[in-house]
Design a protein around this motif. Structure first.
Motif, short mmCIF file in Angstrom:
data_model
loop_
_atom_site.label_atom_id
_atom_site.label_comp_id
_atom_site.label_asym_id
_atom_site.label_seq_id
_atom_site.Cartn_x
_atom_site.Cartn_y
_atom_site.Cartn_z
N MET A 1 0.85 -1.19 0.00
CA MET A 1 0.00 0.00 0.00
C MET A 1 0.88 1.24 0.00
SD MET A 1 -3.03 0.99 2.69
CE MET A 1 -4.46 1.87 2.09
N LYS A 2 0.63 2.16 -0.91
CA LYS A 2 1.45 3.35 -1.02
C LYS A 2 1.24 4.26 0.20
CE LYS A 2 1.66 3.43 -6.06
NZ LYS A 2 1.36 4.20 -7.29
N THR A 3 2.30 5.02 0.51
CA THR A 3 2.27 5.89 1.70
C THR A 3 1.11 6.89 1.64
OG1 THR A 3 4.67 5.70 1.93
CG2 THR A 3 3.59 7.53 3.07
N ASP A 4 0.89 7.51 0.48
CA ASP A 4 -0.20 8.49 0.37
C ASP A 4 -1.56 7.86 0.63
OD1 ASP A 4 1.56 10.51 -0.15
OD2 ASP A 4 1.20 10.58 -2.30
N ALA A 5 -1.78 6.65 0.10
CA ALA A 5 -3.05 5.96 0.31
C ALA A 5 -3.23 5.61 1.78
CB ALA A 5 -3.11 4.70 -0.55
N TYR A 6 -2.15 5.18 2.43
CA TYR A 6 -2.23 4.84 3.84
C TYR A 6 -2.56 6.08 4.68
CZ TYR A 6 -0.75 3.37 8.51
OH TYR A 6 -0.71 3.11 9.86
N ARG A 7 -1.92 7.19 4.36
CA ARG A 7 -2.20 8.43 5.10
C ARG A 7 -3.63 8.89 4.88
NH1 ARG A 7 3.41 11.74 3.82
NH2 ARG A 7 4.65 10.88 5.54
N VAL A 69 -16.93 7.99 2.55
CA VAL A 69 -17.19 6.75 3.30
C VAL A 69 -16.85 5.53 2.43
CG1 VAL A 69 -18.97 5.32 4.35
CG2 VAL A 69 -18.97 7.81 4.74
N ALA A 70 -17.23 5.60 1.15
CA ALA A 70 -16.93 4.50 0.23
C ALA A 70 -15.42 4.35 0.04
CB ALA A 70 -17.61 4.75 -1.11
N GLU A 71 -14.70 5.48 -0.05
CA GLU A 71 -13.24 5.42 -0.22
C GLU A 71 -12.57 4.87 1.02
OE1 GLU A 71 -9.47 6.12 -2.16
OE2 GLU A 71 -11.53 5.59 -2.73
N LEU A 75 -10.18 1.63 0.92
CA LEU A 75 -8.81 1.68 1.41
C LEU A 75 -8.59 0.72 2.59
CD1 LEU A 75 -8.08 5.52 1.26
CD2 LEU A 75 -7.08 3.75 -0.19
N SER A 76 -9.63 0.53 3.39
CA SER A 76 -9.53 -0.41 4.52
C SER A 76 -9.30 -1.83 4.02
CB SER A 76 -10.79 -0.35 5.39
OG SER A 76 -10.94 0.92 5.99
N TYR A 77 -10.04 -2.22 2.98
CA TYR A 77 -9.84 -3.55 2.39
C TYR A 77 -8.45 -3.66 1.78
CZ TYR A 77 -14.64 -5.22 3.02
OH TYR A 77 -15.83 -5.66 3.56
N LEU A 80 -5.96 -4.10 4.56
CA LEU A 80 -6.04 -5.45 5.12
C LEU A 80 -5.30 -6.45 4.24
CD1 LEU A 80 -7.13 -7.45 7.20
CD2 LEU A 80 -9.25 -7.57 5.86
N GLU A 81 -5.52 -6.34 2.93
CA GLU A 81 -4.85 -7.24 2.00
C GLU A 81 -3.33 -7.02 2.05
OE1 GLU A 81 -5.41 -6.57 -2.27
OE2 GLU A 81 -5.85 -8.71 -2.46
N TYR A 82 -2.92 -5.77 2.07
CA TYR A 82 -1.49 -5.44 2.17
C TYR A 82 -0.90 -6.01 3.45
CZ TYR A 82 2.45 -2.47 3.58
OH TYR A 82 3.65 -2.02 4.04
N SER A 83 -1.59 -5.85 4.57
CA SER A 83 -1.09 -6.31 5.86
C SER A 83 -0.93 -7.83 5.89
CB SER A 83 -2.02 -5.87 6.99
OG SER A 83 -2.08 -4.46 7.07
N LEU A 84 -1.89 -8.55 5.29
CA LEU A 84 -1.80 -10.01 5.25
C LEU A 84 -0.61 -10.47 4.42
CD1 LEU A 84 -5.57 -10.96 4.89
CD2 LEU A 84 -4.10 -11.38 6.87
N HIS A 85 -0.40 -9.81 3.27
CA HIS A 85 0.76 -10.14 2.43
C HIS A 85 2.06 -9.85 3.18
CE1 HIS A 85 -0.90 -11.41 -1.37
NE2 HIS A 85 -1.73 -10.38 -1.40
#
Length: 207
Positions: A1-7, A69-71, A75-77, A80-85
């Motif tokens: 997950m890119k830093t900007d997306a995480y922030r 809210v949709a975004e 981003l939460s999903y 989660l996928e990034y964290s599992l990988h």
């Protein structure tokens, strides 16, 4: 997950939980510079994810729009996928590397850098019966504990006897860290340096 997306995810999550946060509050919560927090809010407003509502003089609420809210959900999903990988990658890489170290009698481990990778690494060393003896991070030393240990400065690491050092986060340059540790008598072969790009993780060759 890119830093900007995480922030962006962190900002959206904080505003969702507390729309009354000021920009200064938000910056403190996320440990960001006030200017960066301001820039991120402006970007989210421009994208249509956040709206400003003036409740009274000098007080603004930042509300998530329906698309915000949709975004946040998207981003939460993604996170989660990034964290599992990332979890699987770190576990696989460290299990292989530390199992060899443990077989040679190396038991005492130091973490250089506080990060989510360090948290995953902790599970691995406990599973292998190794001992975490110190956590080193100049940027957060003295202000907190991590995994039950006080966070130390790099220079204090010379007082700690350890067999392997896991470099899990870098706030400076790697060569500088190597030089400083070498000046303290820590040979490079003691270090396990984790380099990560997204969810991909590898051990940096020390030869």
């Amino acid at each position: 997950m890119k830093t900007d997306a995480y922030r962006e995810l962190k900002v959206l999550a904080e505003l969702s939980a507390n729309p009354s946060l000021t920009q200064r509050d938000l910056a403190q919560q996320l440990q960001l510079a006030l200017g960066l927090a301001n820039l991120m809010l402006k970007r989210l407003i421009k994208k249509g994810y956040v709206s400003m509502v003036a409740e009274r003089k000098n007080h603004i609420r930042y509300l998530l729009t329906p698309s915000g809210v949709a975004e946040k959900t998207r981003l939460s999903y993604e996170y989660l996928e990034y964290s599992l990988h990332l979890y699987r990658e770190v576990r696989a890489v460290l299990t292989d590397t530390l199992a060899k170290a443990a077989a040679s009698g190396s038991r005492r481990v130091v973490f250089f850098g506080i990060s989510e990778i360090a948290e995953i690494a902790y599970l691995t060393i406990k599973e292998l019966g190794l001992e975490l003896v110190a956590v080193v991070d100049d940027g957060q030393a003295g202000a907190r504990t991590f995994l039950g240990l006080p966070v130390m400065r790099l220079q204090e690491a010379s007082q700690v006897s350890f067999d392997r050092g896991i470099v899990s986060a870098l706030n400076g340059d790697l060569d500088g860290l190597r030089r400083e540790l070498a000046s303290m008598g820590v040979p490079p072969e003691k270090l396990i340096i984790l380099e990560h790009h997204g969810p991909r993780v590898r051990v940096v060759d020390q030869s």
